[in-house]
Design a protein around this motif. Structure first.
Motif, PDB file in Angstrom:
ATOM      1  N   TYR A  12      50.997   5.162  36.717  1.00  0.00           N
ATOM      2  CA  TYR A  12      50.060   4.165  37.194  1.00  0.00           C
ATOM      3  C   TYR A  12      48.975   4.635  38.193  1.00  0.00           C
ATOM      4  O   TYR A  12      47.996   4.471  38.240  1.00  0.00           O
ATOM      5  N   ASN A  16      45.035   4.744  37.377  1.00  0.00           N
ATOM      6  CA  ASN A  16      43.982   4.534  38.359  1.00  0.00           C
ATOM      7  C   ASN A  16      43.078   5.468  39.051  1.00  0.00           C
ATOM      8  O   ASN A  16      41.924   5.245  39.221  1.00  0.00           O
TER       9      ASN A  16
ATOM     10  N   LYS B 172      48.607  -6.171  47.421  1.00  0.00           N
ATOM     11  CA  LYS B 172      49.320  -5.730  46.184  1.00  0.00           C
ATOM     12  C   LYS B 172      50.351  -6.821  46.178  1.00  0.00           C
ATOM     13  O   LYS B 172      50.726  -7.311  44.914  1.00  0.00           O
ATOM     14  N   GLY B 175      49.386  -9.705  44.410  1.00  0.00           N
ATOM     15  CA  GLY B 175      48.976  -9.605  42.846  1.00  0.00           C
ATOM     16  C   GLY B 175      47.898  -9.136  42.516  1.00  0.00           C
ATOM     17  O   GLY B 175      47.320  -9.437  41.420  1.00  0.00           O
ATOM     18  N   LEU B 176      46.836  -8.632  43.565  1.00  0.00           N
ATOM     19  CA  LEU B 176      45.582  -8.264  43.116  1.00  0.00           C
ATOM     20  C   LEU B 176      45.563  -7.001  42.144  1.00  0.00           C
ATOM     21  O   LEU B 176      46.744  -6.285  42.685  1.00  0.00           O
ATOM     22  N   LYS B 177      44.727  -6.829  41.317  1.00  0.00           N
ATOM     23  CA  LYS B 177      44.706  -5.652  40.705  1.00  0.00           C
ATOM     24  C   LYS B 177      43.941  -4.419  41.456  1.00  0.00           C
ATOM     25  O   LYS B 177      43.196  -5.045  42.219  1.00  0.00           O
ATOM     26  N   GLU B 178      44.146  -3.436  40.951  1.00  0.00           N
ATOM     27  CA  GLU B 178      43.349  -2.190  41.672  1.00  0.00           C
ATOM     28  C   GLU B 178      41.953  -2.468  41.848  1.00  0.00           C
ATOM     29  O   GLU B 178      41.290  -2.237  43.046  1.00  0.00           O
ATOM     30  N   TRP B 179      41.241  -2.721  40.630  1.00  0.00           N
ATOM     31  CA  TRP B 179      39.755  -2.881  40.817  1.00  0.00           C
ATOM     32  C   TRP B 179      39.406  -4.090  41.852  1.00  0.00           C
ATOM     33  O   TRP B 179      38.480  -4.077  42.553  1.00  0.00           O
ATOM     34  N   GLN B 180      40.182  -4.990  41.690  1.00  0.00           N
ATOM     35  CA  GLN B 180      40.046  -6.224  42.502  1.00  0.00           C
ATOM     36  C   GLN B 180      40.358  -6.081  44.213  1.00  0.00           C
ATOM     37  O   GLN B 180      39.457  -6.422  45.025  1.00  0.00           O
TER      38      GLN B 180
END
Lengths: 299, 273, 424
Positions: A12, A16, B172, B175-180
């Motif tokens: 992961y 990323n 995190k 529940g936010l995604k990495e790009w968010q």
């Protein structure tokens, strides 16, 4: 930094991580690495214009016997050895003075000294060329003040032309470096200075024993950046001397020589590429020595 | 008593030095503005008083130069280059700092080595590449090679060290995604970093000279920096007109600097922590 | 989104195709010839005039004359040729005579040969020679850089010299006059840019020599004309009868501001001299001074340039026809550019025109054009070779040593060493 390198978390992180850095790496690869490798390949060729053929190390041999190259190299090193220390020391002194909150109007002084950085290299070179013209404002002011009796041949005498280039670069970049030091100084607890002052440590000793050691990483950083900038010097000399690097090649830099080999003289791209690799090697060596020197003193 | 004199002397020295440096730094600007009001010969002769040629010089500048187009070209290139550079560099700075791995760390160091590459060594291959891609004489060709900048990535990575990891952790959990996280948390939090980088990159792009000089072939695509250089190296340069040009070319960068000075200093602070 | 795209795509494609074919049609009808040159008061204006004349008889051909600084033109041409990308290049480009051989030899096939089209016998032979490679002639000869001695009658009169005294000078006499001018008027004799070897080139060519011999071999150490030229420049410097100039514009400023008594340079400077209306009637023109060595003349050349058509040009045929129609045949055009711009063309037939006969009130009624035209016929022909820029840089580099008293033979050796290292 500790993190799991195996399993899903590791993957992961990896996916990323690569996604975030990929655009820049792609661009740098395409527009820097690929051309510089191409350039390396060219440096083993020689010829006129498009008629190039493989020449092995002939270009490197040619470097040794080329008085103009030696001159350009010496000039570039002179700029580096004289200009970078003057500018760094000046910027450090100014930063440590302006870091003192008791200075009246320090915001104004800071802005004024930083101001040269907003000018383009072309614009300020053009300005300086006008100001340092034989009858220009600098000579007439110096004459009025009685400093000189006849005009200084700024642009027409080999020595003074070098001085002019050094003055110009110092004018443009001192404020830039000063801002870095000011920013770093503001992270230093002022009470250290207060204690030292109360203990009777004179200002000069406070500067050499507190400021400089604490700023060492920033000084190193700015020195490396300035080294790179000075070794690639082009715009100023080009616009001050009408692209010639005169008088008698006294201001010629390596970058300007490369430009001349490519665009003014009989185009020899192979030899020009070889000269450009001299800059690459020089920058690498100097950066290495600077890091090395900084680390040595840490011990 | 001696102490008092000493203090006065040191104050004199301090303010004397500051005053001198400030004057020397500002004088060329003053001279440039005065120059715009003088005739070409007066400028070369070192006149430092306001003259009567301002309107003549301005008129000549605007008849010789298609100013709106030239400034539009410069603005387009500078803004495009700045936005793209900031976008990809902040992504990378964030990526290198947050997602550390051995391979990326190596690549990062290798990337920093590209700082040593002189542009002179790149120009011919780059020009041939742009020619093959059919991009000669386009602003895209000017912008493309400037976007990937190891220096700006380095700057963003340094600043990211100050980015609070609690914010990331909290996001995190939500529940936010990495790009968010990057877009909705990192970008707003790092505003001043972006502002400082904006100033530096914008000025570099606005003032860029050698590469546009090579790529841009027609008068319709020229930037203001190129125009000044060619006005000054023209067969019979009119220094009054050149001065008008330099004043106009310096105004935008000056404005950017003054409007964003605070963010700039804050951003600088971040870069050297 | 997908649906939208699907619905509109054919229409967009159709539109795009239509516009492409529309463009193709217009391209076939109206041809635009792009031209690069550098001096807005001179070759740019002249090319615009030439274009306007051609468009009158060929309404389907239009012109886009692009004005760059001269160094920019050279740099862009060289990058464009090096990259092998034709679309970065214009259809016609102006090249200074000194650089012509360099381009023609380094980029074979890049320029269109005009031998079959243009009648070169009608042009000054030295202009044709610089554009000939292996028997093929490329380019259309344009202006001449025939030199003259421009002098301020008023300053010289103050110093006790009449126009007759200026006609048959040697360089030594020129320096003596210069010393008297400074004594009597306080003005320097001439402006001199120590970064520009132009004066050395003028003096050297006036005695029929160049940095290279007819075979292109370096001709420095055994070159009596170059030696005499350096000695002369050295004497001018040590006599201190010059006003130092930093760069071209500063040099131009030495005479436009009235600080110097003479200018020795190419005829193309006339427009600049005449651009100072307050100096009208004060100037005269004489042939340049002479060296005291074998083969010395009072005629020389500085600069001058010619037009070249790019082989890759989409409008090649039109470009060649245009140059041939206007520059190759139009006598009236040459009268116009002479009167308006002071351009002395190299088409010999043009010299019979009325404009050449006229007296110029700015020069106190002298028939300056007739004079320049006579001197042009006497310019010694030399081989500029491919390395003039390199040699010139080497000469410039040694000029300060000369003023510091280094013997001329040592200076020549130093120049020779630098040139030899450069031309590999």
């Amino acid at each position: 930094m500790v993190h799991a390198r195996r399993g899903s978390i590791g993957r992961y992180y990896d996916v990323n991580g690569w996604l975030f850095v990929a655009p820049v790496l792609g661009l740098i690869g395409l527009f820097m690495i690929y051309p510089i490798v191409w350039s390396l390949w060219m440096s083993f060729q020689s010829g006129r214009g498009m008629m190039m053929k493989f020449a092995g190390f002939a270009n490197i041999v040619r470097l040794w016997n080329d008085p103009v190259f030696i001159k350009a190299l010496t000039n570039t090193m002179t700029y580096f050895v004289v200009q970078v220390p003057i500018m760094i020391v000046l910027a450090l002194i100014l930063a440590s003075i302006l870091n003192n909150p008791r200075i009246v109007g320090r915001g104004l002084f800071r802005t004024a000294i930083f101001l040269p950085c907003v000018t383009s290299l072309v614009a300020y070179s053009v300005l300086f060329k006008g100001m340092f013209a034989p009858d220009g404002v600098v000579n007439s002011t110096l004459a009025t003040l009685g400093v000189i009796s006849s005009p200084i041949p700024w642009l027409t005498h080999p020595f003074w032309a070098k001085v002019l280039v050094i003055i110009a670069i110092t004018w443009r970049w001192t404020g830039y470096n000063m801002i870095f030091y000011l920013a770093a100084l503001q992270n230093i607890d002022r009470s250290i200075y207060e204690v030292a002052r109360i203990d009777g440590v004179p200002a000069w000793a406070r500067f050499t024993h507190i400021t400089i050691p604490l700023l060492k990483p920033v000084i190193l950083f700015t020195t490396v950046i300035s080294t790179i900038g000075t070794l690639q010097l082009f715009d100023e000399v080009y616009n001050l001397t009408e692209g010639r690097g005169g008088p008698s090649n006294a201001t010629l830099t390596l970058s300007l020589y490369i430009y001349n080999l490519t665009f003014r003289f009989m185009p020899n791209f192979g030899y020009a590429a070889t000269v450009s690799y001299v800059i690459v090697v020089l920058v690498a060596l100097l950066a290495f020595f600077q890091f090395f020197a900084a680390r040595e003193r840490d011990k | 008593m001696t102490n008092g004199i000493g203090r006065a002397a040191s104050a004199l020295l301090t303010y004397g030095l500051l005053g001198l440096m400030a004057f020397l730094s500002v004088f060329p600007f003053l001279w440039m503005v005065l120059g715009a009001t003088n005739s070409s010969i007066d400028i070369i002769k070192g006149r430092v008083l306001p003259g009567e040629f301002l309107s003549t010089n301005v008129d000549k500048f605007f008849t010789q130069v298609n100013a709106p187009l030239v400034f539009w070209n410069s603005a387009k290139i500078a803004i495009l280059a700045t936005v793209l550079t900031l976008a990809v560099s902040s992504l990378a700075g964030y990526g290198f700092e947050i997602f550390r791995s051995r391979h990326r760390e190596r690549l990062y160091r290798a990337m920093l080595l590209t700082l040593m590459i002189p542009f002179a060594a790149l120009m011919i291959p780059l020009f041939i590449m742009m020619g093959k891609a059919g991009l000669i004489n386009t602003h895209i060709a000017v912008v493309l090679p400037t976007i990937g900048s190891a220096f700006v990535v380095f700057y963003f990575r340094q600043c990211t060290k100050a980015f609070p990891s609690e914010l990331r952790d909290a996001a995190k959990v939500d529940g936010l995604k990495e790009w968010q996280i990057f877009l909705f948390i990192y970008v707003p939090v790092m505003r001043s970093t972006y502002a400082a980088a904006f100033i530096i990159v914008f000025m570099t792009a606005w003032n860029n000279y050698l590469w546009p000089l090579i790529v841009l072939q027609s008068n319709e695509t020229k930037t203001i920096t190129l125009v000044i250089s060619s006005l000054a190296s023209a067969y019979y340069p009119d220094y009054g007109v050149v001065m008008v040009g330099t004043v106009l070319a310096t105004l935008p960068t000056l404005a950017v600097f003054f409007f964003m000075q605070r963010q700039f200093v804050q951003g600088m602070l971040g870069s050297v922590k | 989104m997908d649906n939208l795209a699907r619905a509109y795509l054919p229409r967009i494609a159709g539109l795009a195709l239509a516009s492409v074919s529309f463009l193709a049609v217009t391209a076939a009808e109206a041809k635009e010839i792009t031209i690069w040159c550098w001096d807005p008061n001179f070759n740019v204006a002249i090319m615009k005039e030439a274009g306007a004349r051609y468009t009158k008889t060929h309404p389907d051909v239009t012109f886009n004359v692009v004005d760059f600084a001269k160094t920019d033109v050279e740099q862009k041409l060289q990058t464009g040729l090096a990259s092998g990308t034709a679309d970065a290049l214009p259809d016609i480009v102006l090249i200074e005579d000194y650089g012509a051989q360099k381009y023609l030899q380094s980029f074979p096939g890049a320029f269109a040969p005009l031998s079959g089209t243009v009648d070169y016998s009608g042009f000054a032979p030295y202009k044709v020679e610089v554009m000939t490679v292996d028997g093929q002639v490329y380019g259309m000869p344009f202006d001449s850089g025939v030199t003259g001695l421009y002098y301020r009658k008023d300053y010289l009169e103050q110093a006790g010299f009449k126009p007759e005294d200026m006609q048959n000078l040697t360089w030594d006499r020129f320096i003596e006059i210069g010393q008297q001018v400074e004594e009597k008027t306080g003005k320097k004799m001439m402006g001199l840019d120590p970064n520009d070897a132009g004066l050395v080139r003028i003096i050297m060519q006036s005695a029929g020599q160049w940095y290279f011999d007819k075979d292109g071999k370096t001709n420095v150490t055994g070159n009596p004309a170059l030696k005499a030229a350096l000695e002369t420049v050295g004497k001018i410097m040590s006599a201190n009868i010059y006003k130092p100039a930093a760069g071209w514009s500063d040099w131009v400023g030495t005479f436009t501001s009235g600080d110097v008594a003479t200018v020795v340079t190419g005829v193309w400077i006339t427009g600049t001299v005449k651009a100072q209306p307050d100096q009208a009637g004060k100037w005269g023109v004489a042939p340049i001074p002479k060296l005291s060595i074998d083969g010395a003349t009072q005629a020389s050349n500085l600069g001058g340039s010619s037009w070249y058509v790019l082989e890759s040009s989409a409008e090649k045929a039109e470009a060649i026809d245009f140059l041939n129609e206007i520059y190759g045949k139009d006598i009236d055009f040459y009268q116009k550019i002479l009167q308006d711009r002071g351009a002395v063309g190299s088409l010999l037939a043009a010299r019979g025109g009325a404009a050449y006969e006229q007296a110029d009130p700015f020069f106190g009624g002298e028939k300056v054009w007739q004079n320049f035209s006579d001197w042009l016929a006497k310019v010694p022909s030399v081989n500029y070779g491919v390395f003039t820029n390199e040699a010139d840089t080497a000469v410039t580099a040694q000029l300060p040593a000369l003023t510091q008293g280094m013997p001329v033979d040592d200076v020549l050796k130093a120049i020779d060493a630098e040139v030899s290292a450069q031309i590999q």
